[in-house]
Design a protein around this motif. Structure first.
Motif, short mmCIF file in Angstrom:
data_model
loop_
_atom_site.label_atom_id
_atom_site.label_comp_id
_atom_site.label_asym_id
_atom_site.label_seq_id
_atom_site.Cartn_x
_atom_site.Cartn_y
_atom_site.Cartn_z
N ALA A 273 0.83 -1.21 0.00
CA ALA A 273 0.00 0.00 0.00
C ALA A 273 0.86 1.26 0.00
CB ALA A 273 -0.93 -0.02 1.21
N TRP A 274 2.13 1.15 0.38
CA TRP A 274 3.02 2.32 0.44
C TRP A 274 3.84 2.48 -0.83
CZ3 TRP A 274 2.24 -1.06 4.45
CH2 TRP A 274 1.51 -0.54 5.51
N GLY A 275 3.65 1.60 -1.81
CA GLY A 275 4.38 1.70 -3.06
C GLY A 275 5.06 0.40 -3.42
N SER A 276 5.81 0.44 -4.49
CA SER A 276 6.49 -0.75 -4.99
C SER A 276 8.00 -0.56 -4.91
CB SER A 276 6.10 -1.01 -6.44
OG SER A 276 4.73 -1.30 -6.53
N THR A 277 8.71 -1.66 -4.70
CA THR A 277 10.16 -1.65 -4.69
C THR A 277 10.65 -2.76 -5.61
OG1 THR A 277 10.28 -3.18 -2.81
CG2 THR A 277 10.24 -0.82 -2.30
N PHE A 278 11.90 -2.65 -6.05
CA PHE A 278 12.46 -3.70 -6.89
C PHE A 278 13.97 -3.77 -6.69
CE2 PHE A 278 13.05 0.02 -9.51
CZ PHE A 278 14.32 -0.16 -10.03
N THR A 279 14.51 -4.90 -7.04
CA THR A 279 15.96 -5.12 -7.10
C THR A 279 16.25 -5.89 -8.37
OG1 THR A 279 16.18 -5.18 -4.69
CG2 THR A 279 17.96 -6.18 -5.98
N GLU A 280 17.23 -5.43 -9.15
CA GLU A 280 17.67 -6.12 -10.35
C GLU A 280 19.17 -6.37 -10.23
OE1 GLU A 280 16.78 -3.23 -13.32
OE2 GLU A 280 14.71 -3.89 -13.55
N THR A 281 19.60 -7.59 -10.48
CA THR A 281 21.02 -7.93 -10.40
C THR A 281 21.40 -8.77 -11.62
OG1 THR A 281 20.92 -7.99 -7.99
CG2 THR A 281 22.81 -9.03 -9.01
N ARG A 282 22.49 -8.40 -12.25
CA ARG A 282 23.06 -9.17 -13.36
C ARG A 282 24.48 -9.56 -12.93
NH1 ARG A 282 18.64 -8.11 -13.67
NH2 ARG A 282 17.47 -7.06 -15.29
N ARG A 283 24.79 -10.84 -13.02
CA ARG A 283 26.09 -11.32 -12.53
C ARG A 283 26.70 -12.26 -13.56
NH1 ARG A 283 24.74 -13.94 -7.60
NH2 ARG A 283 24.59 -11.85 -6.78
N ALA A 284 28.00 -12.10 -13.81
CA ALA A 284 28.74 -12.99 -14.70
C ALA A 284 30.06 -13.37 -14.02
CB ALA A 284 29.03 -12.30 -16.03
N THR A 285 30.46 -14.62 -14.17
CA THR A 285 31.74 -15.06 -13.64
C THR A 285 32.48 -15.84 -14.71
OG1 THR A 285 30.93 -17.17 -12.77
CG2 THR A 285 30.81 -15.27 -11.29
N GLY A 286 33.78 -15.82 -14.63
CA GLY A 286 34.62 -16.61 -15.51
C GLY A 286 35.82 -17.11 -14.71
N ARG A 287 36.23 -18.32 -14.98
CA ARG A 287 37.34 -18.91 -14.23
C ARG A 287 38.13 -19.83 -15.16
NH1 ARG A 287 37.91 -21.09 -8.49
NH2 ARG A 287 39.27 -22.88 -8.69
N VAL A 288 39.46 -19.75 -15.08
CA VAL A 288 40.34 -20.68 -15.80
C VAL A 288 41.29 -21.29 -14.78
CG1 VAL A 288 40.19 -19.56 -18.05
CG2 VAL A 288 41.93 -18.83 -16.43
N GLN A 289 41.62 -22.56 -14.99
CA GLN A 289 42.49 -23.26 -14.04
C GLN A 289 43.29 -24.32 -14.78
OE1 GLN A 289 40.58 -24.62 -10.46
NE2 GLN A 289 41.99 -26.34 -10.22
N ALA A 290 44.55 -24.46 -14.39
CA ALA A 290 45.41 -25.51 -14.92
C ALA A 290 45.82 -26.43 -13.77
CB ALA A 290 46.65 -24.92 -15.59
N ASP A 291 45.75 -27.72 -13.99
CA ASP A 291 46.14 -28.72 -13.00
C ASP A 291 47.28 -29.55 -13.59
OD1 ASP A 291 44.01 -28.03 -11.19
OD2 ASP A 291 42.65 -29.08 -12.54
N TRP A 292 48.38 -29.65 -12.85
CA TRP A 292 49.56 -30.36 -13.34
C TRP A 292 49.99 -31.39 -12.31
CZ3 TRP A 292 55.07 -28.52 -12.36
CH2 TRP A 292 56.00 -29.34 -13.03
N ALA A 293 50.08 -32.64 -12.72
CA ALA A 293 50.62 -33.71 -11.87
C ALA A 293 52.12 -33.76 -12.13
CB ALA A 293 49.95 -35.04 -12.21
N ALA A 294 52.89 -33.03 -11.33
CA ALA A 294 54.34 -32.91 -11.55
C ALA A 294 55.04 -34.25 -11.36
CB ALA A 294 54.91 -31.86 -10.60
#
Length: 191
Positions: free
Chosen positions: A113-134
């Protein structure tokens, strides 16, 4: 998947008022796909969900007469859609590369009754990884990750009461070495 609840709709409060607007509805769907060949693997998925819920306010015993009664109007909504993609690729007999990416769109709103509220979120992630069995006992992992997030909502506003954009970028790098001797000793060091 679909869920629905009427909550306490139809129940009577201690004051004799009938509860309304206590319902909840949720829908969600997820799908994924994957592919493997010669040690390579590619996986992806998409997820979408939405929900709506009433908020009748506090009800029940109210000896001080603090609350005006059942709120038949206040409602909240949540919408989410997102996805991820992951790739694992061998680069030799002792070296493997991995890469992941995610995208998410998260929105929520509330009307009262007091009005409207909103939240908008856009999220992106990127990850690279190397695994070496020495060696047979020593393994090393290293990589980097980036998170980018953009949001706006009606709680963080400027002088004109317009929502201010919120921006966040987080980047990081990591490395870890592990030594394992049988089942009794594991030593790890990371940064």
């Amino acid at each position: 998947q679909y869920q629905q609840s009427q909550g306490r709709n139809g129940d009577a409060t201690d004051a004799g008022e009938v509860v309304v607007n206590d319902d909840y509805t949720a829908r969600q769907a997820t799908t994924g796909v994957g592919w493997r060949r010669a040690g390579s693997e590619l996986r992806g998925f998409v997820h979408a969900s939405s929900s709506a819920r009433g908020n009748p306010g506090p009800f029940g015993a109210d000896p001080n007469g603090t609350f005006a009664g059942i709120d038949a109007f206040a409602r909240g909504t949540t919408e989410h859609i997102g996805g991820a993609l992951a790739l694992t690729q061998p680069l030799g007999p002792t070296l493997r590369a991995r890469a992941n990416a995610t995208l998410a769109d998260l929105d929520s709103g509330y009307a009262s009754a007091w009005g409207s509220t909103f939240t908008e979120t856009r999220r992106a992630t990127g990850r690279v990884q190397a695994d070496w069995a020495a060696t047979s006992r020593v393994a090393v992992s290293a990589g980097a990750e980036l998170l980018r997030e953009r949001a706006r909502n009606t709680y963080i506003v400027g002088s004109s009461a317009a929502p201010l954009p919120i921006e966040r970028d987080v980047a990081g790098a990591f490395a870890e070495a592990r030594y394992e001797h049988g089942a009794r000793l594991l030593v790890a060091a990371g940064v």
